[in-house]
Design a protein around this motif. Structure first.
Motif, PDB file in Angstrom:
ATOM      1  N   GLU A  78       0.828  -1.199   0.000  1.00  0.00           N
ATOM      2  CA  GLU A  78       0.000   0.000   0.000  1.00  0.00           C
ATOM      3  C   GLU A  78       0.865   1.253   0.000  1.00  0.00           C
ATOM      4  N   GLN A  79       1.946   1.224   0.769  1.00  0.00           N
ATOM      5  CA  GLN A  79       2.855   2.362   0.814  1.00  0.00           C
ATOM      6  C   GLN A  79       3.506   2.590  -0.556  1.00  0.00           C
ATOM      7  N   ALA A  80       3.864   1.507  -1.213  1.00  0.00           N
ATOM      8  CA  ALA A  80       4.485   1.618  -2.535  1.00  0.00           C
ATOM      9  C   ALA A  80       3.520   2.232  -3.543  1.00  0.00           C
ATOM     10  N   PHE A  81       2.280   1.766  -3.552  1.00  0.00           N
ATOM     11  CA  PHE A  81       1.301   2.297  -4.503  1.00  0.00           C
ATOM     12  C   PHE A  81       0.960   3.757  -4.217  1.00  0.00           C
ATOM     13  N   ARG A  82       1.005   4.156  -2.949  1.00  0.00           N
ATOM     14  CA  ARG A  82       0.721   5.563  -2.625  1.00  0.00           C
ATOM     15  C   ARG A  82       1.788   6.495  -3.195  1.00  0.00           C
ATOM     16  N   LEU A  83       2.990   5.986  -3.421  1.00  0.00           N
ATOM     17  CA  LEU A  83       4.070   6.807  -3.955  1.00  0.00           C
ATOM     18  C   LEU A  83       3.962   7.007  -5.467  1.00  0.00           C
ATOM     19  N   ALA A  84       3.132   6.220  -6.127  1.00  0.00           N
ATOM     20  CA  ALA A  84       3.061   6.236  -7.591  1.00  0.00           C
ATOM     21  C   ALA A  84       1.837   6.989  -8.095  1.00  0.00           C
ATOM     22  N   ASP A  85       1.942   7.424  -9.348  1.00  0.00           N
ATOM     23  CA  ASP A  85       0.817   8.100 -10.014  1.00  0.00           C
ATOM     24  C   ASP A  85      -0.090   7.111 -10.726  1.00  0.00           C
ATOM     25  N   GLY A  86       0.392   5.909 -10.898  1.00  0.00           N
ATOM     26  CA  GLY A  86      -0.396   4.887 -11.569  1.00  0.00           C
ATOM     27  C   GLY A  86       0.382   3.591 -11.616  1.00  0.00           C
ATOM     28  N   CYS A  87      -0.236   2.581 -12.194  1.00  0.00           N
ATOM     29  CA  CYS A  87       0.442   1.288 -12.304  1.00  0.00           C
ATOM     30  C   CYS A  87      -0.102   0.521 -13.491  1.00  0.00           C
ATOM     31  N   LEU A  88       0.673  -0.439 -13.928  1.00  0.00           N
ATOM     32  CA  LEU A  88       0.230  -1.382 -14.951  1.00  0.00           C
ATOM     33  C   LEU A  88       0.577  -2.765 -14.443  1.00  0.00           C
ATOM     34  N   MET A  89      -0.244  -3.722 -14.803  1.00  0.00           N
ATOM     35  CA  MET A  89      -0.040  -5.042 -14.226  1.00  0.00           C
ATOM     36  C   MET A  89      -0.457  -6.152 -15.172  1.00  0.00           C
ATOM     37  N   SER A  90       0.420  -7.126 -15.310  1.00  0.00           N
ATOM     38  CA  SER A  90       0.068  -8.390 -15.931  1.00  0.00           C
ATOM     39  C   SER A  90      -0.413  -9.279 -14.794  1.00  0.00           C
ATOM     40  N   ALA A  91      -1.705  -9.508 -14.716  1.00  0.00           N
ATOM     41  CA  ALA A  91      -2.293 -10.186 -13.558  1.00  0.00           C
ATOM     42  C   ALA A  91      -2.023 -11.688 -13.529  1.00  0.00           C
ATOM     43  N   LYS A  92      -1.326 -12.210 -14.531  1.00  0.00           N
ATOM     44  CA  LYS A  92      -1.023 -13.640 -14.556  1.00  0.00           C
ATOM     45  C   LYS A  92       0.054 -14.016 -13.551  1.00  0.00           C
ATOM     46  N   LYS A  93       0.694 -13.040 -12.945  1.00  0.00           N
ATOM     47  CA  LYS A  93       1.791 -13.331 -12.030  1.00  0.00           C
ATOM     48  C   LYS A  93       1.275 -13.286 -10.597  1.00  0.00           C
ATOM     49  N   ASP A  94       1.498 -12.197  -9.873  1.00  0.00           N
ATOM     50  CA  ASP A  94       1.007 -12.152  -8.495  1.00  0.00           C
ATOM     51  C   ASP A  94      -0.517 -12.081  -8.416  1.00  0.00           C
ATOM     52  N   GLY A  95      -1.177 -11.752  -9.506  1.00  0.00           N
ATOM     53  CA  GLY A  95      -2.639 -11.707  -9.493  1.00  0.00           C
ATOM     54  C   GLY A  95      -3.271 -13.092  -9.475  1.00  0.00           C
ATOM     55  N   ILE A  96      -2.497 -14.098  -9.848  1.00  0.00           N
ATOM     56  CA  ILE A  96      -2.947 -15.487  -9.854  1.00  0.00           C
ATOM     57  C   ILE A  96      -4.227 -15.664 -10.668  1.00  0.00           C
ATOM     58  N   VAL A  97      -4.212 -15.186 -11.912  1.00  0.00           N
ATOM     59  CA  VAL A  97      -5.285 -15.456 -12.866  1.00  0.00           C
ATOM     60  C   VAL A  97      -4.634 -15.978 -14.137  1.00  0.00           C
ATOM     61  N   HIS A  98      -5.414 -16.578 -15.004  1.00  0.00           N
ATOM     62  CA  HIS A  98      -4.835 -17.244 -16.171  1.00  0.00           C
ATOM     63  C   HIS A  98      -4.531 -16.290 -17.312  1.00  0.00           C
ATOM     64  N   ILE A  99      -5.170 -15.128 -17.357  1.00  0.00           N
ATOM     65  CA  ILE A  99      -4.915 -14.177 -18.434  1.00  0.00           C
ATOM     66  C   ILE A  99      -5.445 -12.810 -18.010  1.00  0.00           C
ATOM     67  N   GLY A 100      -4.858 -11.777 -18.573  1.00  0.00           N
ATOM     68  CA  GLY A 100      -5.394 -10.442 -18.350  1.00  0.00           C
ATOM     69  C   GLY A 100      -4.485  -9.540 -17.542  1.00  0.00           C
ATOM     70  N   GLY A 101      -4.894  -8.299 -17.403  1.00  0.00           N
ATOM     71  CA  GLY A 101      -4.144  -7.311 -16.658  1.00  0.00           C
ATOM     72  C   GLY A 101      -4.950  -6.025 -16.567  1.00  0.00           C
ATOM     73  N   GLY A 126     -14.618  -5.073 -21.775  1.00  0.00           N
ATOM     74  CA  GLY A 126     -15.562  -6.134 -21.452  1.00  0.00           C
ATOM     75  C   GLY A 126     -16.153  -6.806 -22.667  1.00  0.00           C
ATOM     76  N   GLY A 127     -15.834  -6.276 -23.859  1.00  0.00           N
ATOM     77  CA  GLY A 127     -16.369  -6.870 -25.067  1.00  0.00           C
ATOM     78  C   GLY A 127     -15.638  -8.147 -25.439  1.00  0.00           C
ATOM     79  N   PRO A 128     -16.099  -8.854 -26.473  1.00  0.00           N
ATOM     80  CA  PRO A 128     -15.445 -10.097 -26.900  1.00  0.00           C
ATOM     81  C   PRO A 128     -13.965  -9.875 -27.183  1.00  0.00           C
ATOM     82  N   GLY A 129     -13.151 -10.751 -26.655  1.00  0.00           N
ATOM     83  CA  GLY A 129     -11.716 -10.659 -26.880  1.00  0.00           C
ATOM     84  C   GLY A 129     -10.976  -9.860 -25.831  1.00  0.00           C
ATOM     85  N   ARG A 130     -11.678  -9.035 -25.075  1.00  0.00           N
ATOM     86  CA  ARG A 130     -11.015  -8.199 -24.095  1.00  0.00           C
ATOM     87  C   ARG A 130     -10.660  -8.972 -22.840  1.00  0.00           C
TER      88      ARG A 130
END
Length: 205
Positions: A78-101, A126-130
């Motif tokens: 939480e402290q790390a995210f408060r220092l940033a203006d934004g973030c990008l994430m590939s959720a397949k890693k620590d997000g523990i999902v099979h695809i997406g970000g 949210g459309g097809p393919g997204r």
């Protein structure tokens, strides 16, 4: 440093990766992150986090930084995210999902611009393919929809994934070391101000 150099006007964004891929997965220290954020604010350049392994980074910080020993990985994250203006994430890693970000933004006007660009180039959110349609989506969900990250992202830093990775890596390293037949190199981390130093030394017999 680039932000203070002759090409500073050409820098539109600073992205910091947690953990540091350029240093063999070493953690990004909270002190380094805080000083980077301060420098970015000084020069009015936004700081974004590549947060694909934010939970692992947070856990490593609690293990190796005296100032954060009494903090939970979630508090560090939480402290790390408060220092940033934004973030990008590939959720397949620590997000523990099979695809997406996702792309996270504090600036609402910028978020709206990004959404319009997404619609123009990729289609409606949210459309097809997204959401990985046809790539292993949950059969119980409508077409084009996948299950959300589980457990929810705020809880990721509290999972044992960091402990598990470190434990399994140490076990493999020990087995290889004791075999005596495999040349190995250990990464020794030393905090050296604005940048971490990584030194290599042989472990093989």
């Amino acid at each position: 440093m680039a932000l203070r150099g002759p090409d500073a006007s050409r820098i539109a964004l600073v992205v910091m990766t947690l953990t540091d891929n350029g240093e063999a997965g070493q953690r990004v220290s909270m002190d380094h992150l805080a000083r980077t954020a301060s420098l970015c604010r000084e020069h009015s350049v936004p700081l974004f986090l590549d947060a694909a392994r934010f939970a692992e980074n947070a856990w490593l910080v609690t293990q190796h930084e005296a100032a954060c020993r009494d903090m939970s990985p979630r508090q560090v994250a939480e402290q790390a995210f408060r220092l940033a203006d934004g973030c990008l994430m590939s959720a397949k890693k620590d997000g523990i999902v099979h695809i997406g970000g996702f792309l996270g933004l504090r600036d609402h006007a910028l978020a709206e611009r990004c959404e319009l660009l997404l619609i123009a180039t990729e289609g409606f959110e949210g459309g097809p393919g997204r959401h990985g349609q046809g790539q292993g989506t949950d059969p119980g969900l409508p077409p084009g929809r996948t299950a959300p990250a589980a457990p929810p992202l705020p809880q990721q830093a509290g999972t044992g994934s960091g402990v598990s990775r470190v434990t399994s890596t140490k076990m493999r390293l020990s087995c290889l070391h004791h075999s005596g037949n495999v040349p190995l190199a250990a990464m020794l981390e030393t905090d050296t101000g604005s940048r971490k130093g990584v030194h290599r030394h042989p472990l093989g017999r």
